[in-house]
Motif scaffolding. Sequence first.
Motif, short mmCIF file in Angstrom:
data_model
loop_
_atom_site.label_atom_id
_atom_site.label_comp_id
_atom_site.label_asym_id
_atom_site.label_seq_id
_atom_site.Cartn_x
_atom_site.Cartn_y
_atom_site.Cartn_z
N THR A 25 0.85 -1.20 0.00
CA THR A 25 0.00 0.00 0.00
C THR A 25 0.88 1.25 0.00
O THR A 25 2.07 1.19 0.28
CB THR A 25 -0.92 0.07 1.24
N PHE A 28 -2.52 5.79 4.06
CA PHE A 28 -3.81 6.47 4.17
C PHE A 28 -4.90 5.44 3.93
O PHE A 28 -5.72 5.55 3.02
CB PHE A 28 -3.92 7.65 3.23
N LEU A 29 -4.90 4.41 4.76
CA LEU A 29 -5.67 3.19 4.52
C LEU A 29 -7.17 3.43 4.63
O LEU A 29 -7.64 4.30 5.37
CB LEU A 29 -5.23 2.12 5.53
N HIS A 30 -7.90 2.61 3.90
CA HIS A 30 -9.36 2.64 3.92
C HIS A 30 -9.88 1.21 3.84
O HIS A 30 -9.10 0.24 3.86
CB HIS A 30 -9.92 3.50 2.79
N HIS A 33 -8.28 -1.34 1.44
CA HIS A 33 -7.05 -1.98 1.92
C HIS A 33 -7.36 -3.05 2.96
O HIS A 33 -6.78 -4.14 2.94
CB HIS A 33 -6.12 -0.94 2.54
N TYR A 67 0.34 13.83 -1.42
CA TYR A 67 -0.38 12.56 -1.27
C TYR A 67 -0.71 12.36 0.21
O TYR A 67 0.15 12.56 1.07
CB TYR A 67 0.47 11.40 -1.79
N ARG A 69 -1.19 11.31 3.96
CA ARG A 69 -0.40 10.45 4.84
C ARG A 69 -0.91 10.58 6.27
O ARG A 69 -1.20 11.68 6.73
CB ARG A 69 1.09 10.83 4.78
N ASP A 74 -2.75 4.70 10.33
CA ASP A 74 -2.60 3.47 9.55
C ASP A 74 -2.11 2.32 10.43
O ASP A 74 -2.63 1.20 10.35
CB ASP A 74 -1.61 3.68 8.40
N SER A 181 -10.76 5.13 -2.60
CA SER A 181 -9.42 5.52 -3.00
C SER A 181 -8.90 6.53 -2.00
O SER A 181 -9.66 7.38 -1.50
CB SER A 181 -9.44 6.15 -4.40
N SER A 182 -7.61 6.47 -1.71
CA SER A 182 -7.02 7.48 -0.83
C SER A 182 -7.18 8.88 -1.41
O SER A 182 -7.32 9.85 -0.67
CB SER A 182 -5.54 7.18 -0.61
N ARG A 183 -7.20 8.99 -2.73
CA ARG A 183 -7.33 10.31 -3.37
C ARG A 183 -8.74 10.88 -3.24
O ARG A 183 -8.94 12.07 -3.52
CB ARG A 183 -6.93 10.22 -4.84
N SER A 185 -10.00 11.68 -0.66
CA SER A 185 -9.91 12.68 0.40
C SER A 185 -9.65 14.07 -0.15
O SER A 185 -9.85 15.08 0.55
CB SER A 185 -8.79 12.30 1.39
#
Length: 281
Positions: A25, A28-30, A33, A67, A69, A74, A181-183, A185
């Motif tokens: 990974t 910035f887990l969701h 993941h 990105y 973090r 996490d 997706s982490s993005r 956010s």
Amino acid sequence: MIVARTRAALRDARAKLGTVGLVPTMGFLHEGHLSLVRRARDENKAVVVSIFVNPTQFGPNEDLSRYPRDLDRDLAMLREAGVAVAFVPDASEIYPEGFGTRIEVGDIALPLEGAVRPGHFSGVATVVCKLINLVAPERVYFGQKDAQQCAVLRRMILDLDLPVRMVVAPTVREADGLALSSRNSYLDAAARVRAAALHRALRAAEDAFLAGERRADRLRARMEAVLAGSGHDGIDYLSVADPDTLRELEAIEHDALLSLAVRFGATRLIDNLVLDRLSGA
């Protein structure tokens, strides 16, 4: 849970484990993941998760510096999920001074994301190969949301005879269909609502396929029509491609991969859906 920050610490921790599932990974887990972690935990004696924002897969004008973090968050999530080892190296640990090797996978890495983000898949393949070599897992886990990445890495594992089984798990989605997706956010409230159009566009093309449509240009047009009302800020691609080669199709005779990349403000989102001829009309 062991937090290994160096290759040596990782190898020491790995030596004490049995069969291992690796979940690479960028943090910035969701829930996407975590679904991979749970599957890896079910199928192996231990799970190793890497958290590494890999600089070599970002282009010069991409979002490496911003990105998202949150390492403490996490690690707490991974402890609760029963992970044995979290590997959290600095860039200098993965790419020490003098590092000069990159993996180029070939034609499958050139279209779609490869065309929009030159060099991206070379960076992905190189870091994943290193992680597989360092962890020596029996299985490595990825999500279907990154369909081209999965195809590229499957090709790399096959071509380089890497002794690992690649497992691809279904995309995890929000209630309105937006792929996690982490993005995500990055999206403000209005853009978040508009972004649900990605999945609606894919489903509109799937509905046409299930109704008997086999012309790829018509399916691309269906996706474009749905996106037209979303207030997006640009479409990088709308694709109907062979799922193995990623070559664009004129007509669907077997399976096909629908994929798209769309921008909402400064945020670029991707998604995909596989059309299965056995479920078609």
